[in-house]
Scaffold this active site. Structure first.
Site, short mmCIF file in Angstrom:
data_model
loop_
_atom_site.label_atom_id
_atom_site.label_comp_id
_atom_site.label_asym_id
_atom_site.label_seq_id
_atom_site.Cartn_x
_atom_site.Cartn_y
_atom_site.Cartn_z
CG ASP A 185 -0.35 -0.31 3.63
OD1 ASP A 185 -1.31 0.53 3.43
OD2 ASP A 185 0.87 -0.15 4.01
CG ASP A 201 -4.25 6.67 1.09
OD1 ASP A 201 -3.45 7.06 0.23
OD2 ASP A 201 -4.57 5.45 1.40
CD GLU A 207 -5.03 1.26 1.05
OE1 GLU A 207 -4.09 0.75 1.06
OE2 GLU A 207 -4.97 2.66 0.60
CG ASP A 241 -3.51 3.05 3.93
OD1 ASP A 241 -3.98 1.99 4.47
OD2 ASP A 241 -3.03 3.18 3.17
CE LYS A 301 -5.02 4.95 -1.62
NZ LYS A 301 -3.85 4.62 -1.47
CE LYS A 345 -0.07 3.24 4.97
NZ LYS A 345 0.70 2.69 4.25
NE ARG A 404 -1.69 -1.91 -5.22
CZ ARG A 404 -0.46 -1.95 -5.33
NH1 ARG A 404 0.10 -3.00 -5.92
NH2 ARG A 404 0.57 -1.28 -4.50
#
Ligand code: BES
Ligand code: ZN
Ligand code: ZN
Length: 477
Positions: A329, A270, A331, A252, A247, A259, A333
């Protein structure tokens, strides 16, 4: 700067020896005065003191007691932790080198001690104004031990270098490391190691219709990248490649599901999964391991602007699956799914993804291990678990029953991108599994990827988690 571990055939008092012992009778008395010896003996016996440091003005002598731990991997970890603990004294006293004398210790134990010390000696000083003053003094760790092999030392140095390369990437803020720069950094890792690197730009990603990666990128002013890194030795031991997917969310914010409060802190990390994949392939190529491996790193930031993707959007993924977005959020996946579908074209023997995927995984086991799930990969999973013990990057199997699939069914599309409050790490894994048809292992490293307080041989920041794990796993093929 990398701390180098090297073999030495001889040593003297002047070389700052560190004696690793499990029992007072292991002590070589000629290096100590009678007073010193008696002091060690009584303090160890009465106060359980384990580390002794003697300042002899132009050199130091250290004695480190290590518990006789019977289980091999626990024993090696106690050597690593002890190495890290001693490092503080060494740097405080501005020593440049030491010699680890493991007369009674096995080579792997002396090397584990050196490994913990070298891993702990990492610093991220790029943005410090006057780094020279702050640089740790230790630069070479010599190891004196019977039967130590040069190859083992070389591979250890490479593995530590790979871990530190990963840490550097994770510690870079997004203001420098956007998706394009991440791809550039991976190119340079490819150049250094001999691994082949190809970067797909936004145009190519659009042409391929990678709808997950493009949706997450919609709110960003920077384009996404999709980086393919490949190490294919002349005579690989495997016919079909191992594919690693990482990833690469370079920041993020959560997107439109922004968030709140503290939750956005450190979200530069991230991309730790992507960094780990790239650094592991770098290390595998540098060590010339005879295994064909491929790394895939989809990358973008996840932000809010006028055109950002929003909840209830339905997006068409690279493999044609329609996904209902419930939460922007979730994101990671979405970008991983496209990479997992893309991986099919390599006809992989196994795919392992590494991702800071869910807060749920971090809450479940904290920084102490990696949350893992698998399908069609029982044997490989056991081997990976063994590697996890070898390097103390432990993986914990979570249930992956098909009943969890119900939680990501959508009323309007094929699947939705979150499953609700229960079993968040598992439903995320199930979402990824939807895009696979090969043996698959999912590693959620949200807990151990980044730490705010130094711990064992991990300095503050990116830990480099999963680099040593993947390297050890491939080394044993
Ligand atoms: N990058 C986060 C996961 C994360 C959280 C990593 C904390 C490291 C530390 C991920 O993209 C995320 O935001 N996940 C959400 C999913 C939720 C919306 C279903 C989460 O875990 O809260
Ligand atoms: Zn997120
Ligand atoms: Zn994320």
């Amino acid at each position: 700067m990398q701390t180098i571990i090297d073999i030495t055939e001889k040593y003297s008092k002047q070389d700052n020896p560190v004696f690793l012992i499990t029992d007072i009778k292991d002590i070589d008395k000629k290096y100590f005065s009678e007073d010193e010896f008696q002091y060690i003996k009584s303090c160890h016996k009465e106060h359980k003191k384990e580390l002794f440091s003697f300042n002899h003005f132009d050199h130091w002598i250290f004695v480190q007691f290590i518990k006789k731990e019977k289980i091999r991997h626990l024993r090696l970890e106690s050597y690593r932790a002890a190495g890290a603990k001693l490092l503080k004294t060494i740097n405080e006293n501005k020593l440049h080198s030491i010699v680890i004398v493991g007369s009674e210790a096995k080579p792997e134990e002396s090397l584990a001690f050196a490994e913990g010390m070298a891993l702990c000696n990492y610093q991220f000083l790029k943005y410090k104004k006057k780094p020279a003053e702050k640089i740790n003094s230790l630069n070479t760790i010599y190891v004196y031990s019977h039967g130590i092999e040069q190859k083992a030392v070389d591979e250890l140095n490479i593995m530590i270098d790979g871990t530190n390369k990963c840490r550097n990437l994770v510690n870079e803020p997004v203001v420098y490391l956007n998706a394009v720069n991440l791809a550039e950094e991976i190119k340079s890792l490819g150049k250094k190691s001999g691994a082949k690197v190809e970067v797909l730009n936004k145009k190519k990603i659009e042409a391929l219709k990678m709808g997950g990666l493009l949706a997450v990128n919609k709110g960003s002013v920077d384009p996404p990248t999709f980086t393919i890194m490949e190490w294919k030795p002349d005579k690989p031991v495997n016919k079909k490649p191992y594919v690693f997917v990482g990833k690469g969310v370079v920041y993020d914010t959560g997107g439109m599901n922004l968030k709140p409060g503290e939750y956005m802190n450190n979200m530069k990390m991230d991309m730790a999964g992507g960094a780990a994949v790239a650094s592991a392939v770098y290390a595998i190529a540098t060590a010339r391991l005879p295994v064909h491996v491929i790394g895939l790193i989809p990358a973008t930031d996840n932000r809010t602007t006028g055109n950002a993707y929003v909840s209830s959007d339905i997006i068409t993924m690279y493999d044609g699956t329609k996904v209902e977005v419930i939460n922007t959020d979730a994101e990671g996946r979405l970008i991983l799914a496209d990479a997992l579908s893309y991986a099919k074209k390599f006809d992989p023997v196994l795919v392992i993804d590494v991702a800071t995927l869910t807060g749920s995984a971090a809450r479940a086991i904290g920084k102490y291990g990696i949350v893992a799930m698998f399908s069609q990969a029982g044997r490989e999973f056991n081997q990976l678990k063994k590697s996890g013990e070898n390097v103390c990057e432990r993986i914990v199997e979570f249930p992956f029953w098909e009943e969890y699939e119900e939680l990501i069914k959508s009323d309007v599309a094929d699947i939705k991108n979150i499953g609700g409050t229960d079993a968040g790490a598992i439903t995320a894994g199930k979402f990824l599994e939807h895009f696979t048809d090969y043996p698959f292992i999912h590693l959620d490293v949200a807990g151990p990827a980044f730490i705010e307080k130094s711990y064992k041989y991990y300095p503050i920041g990116g830990t480099g988690i999963a680099v040593r794990l993947l390297f050890d796993f491939i080394k044993r093929k």
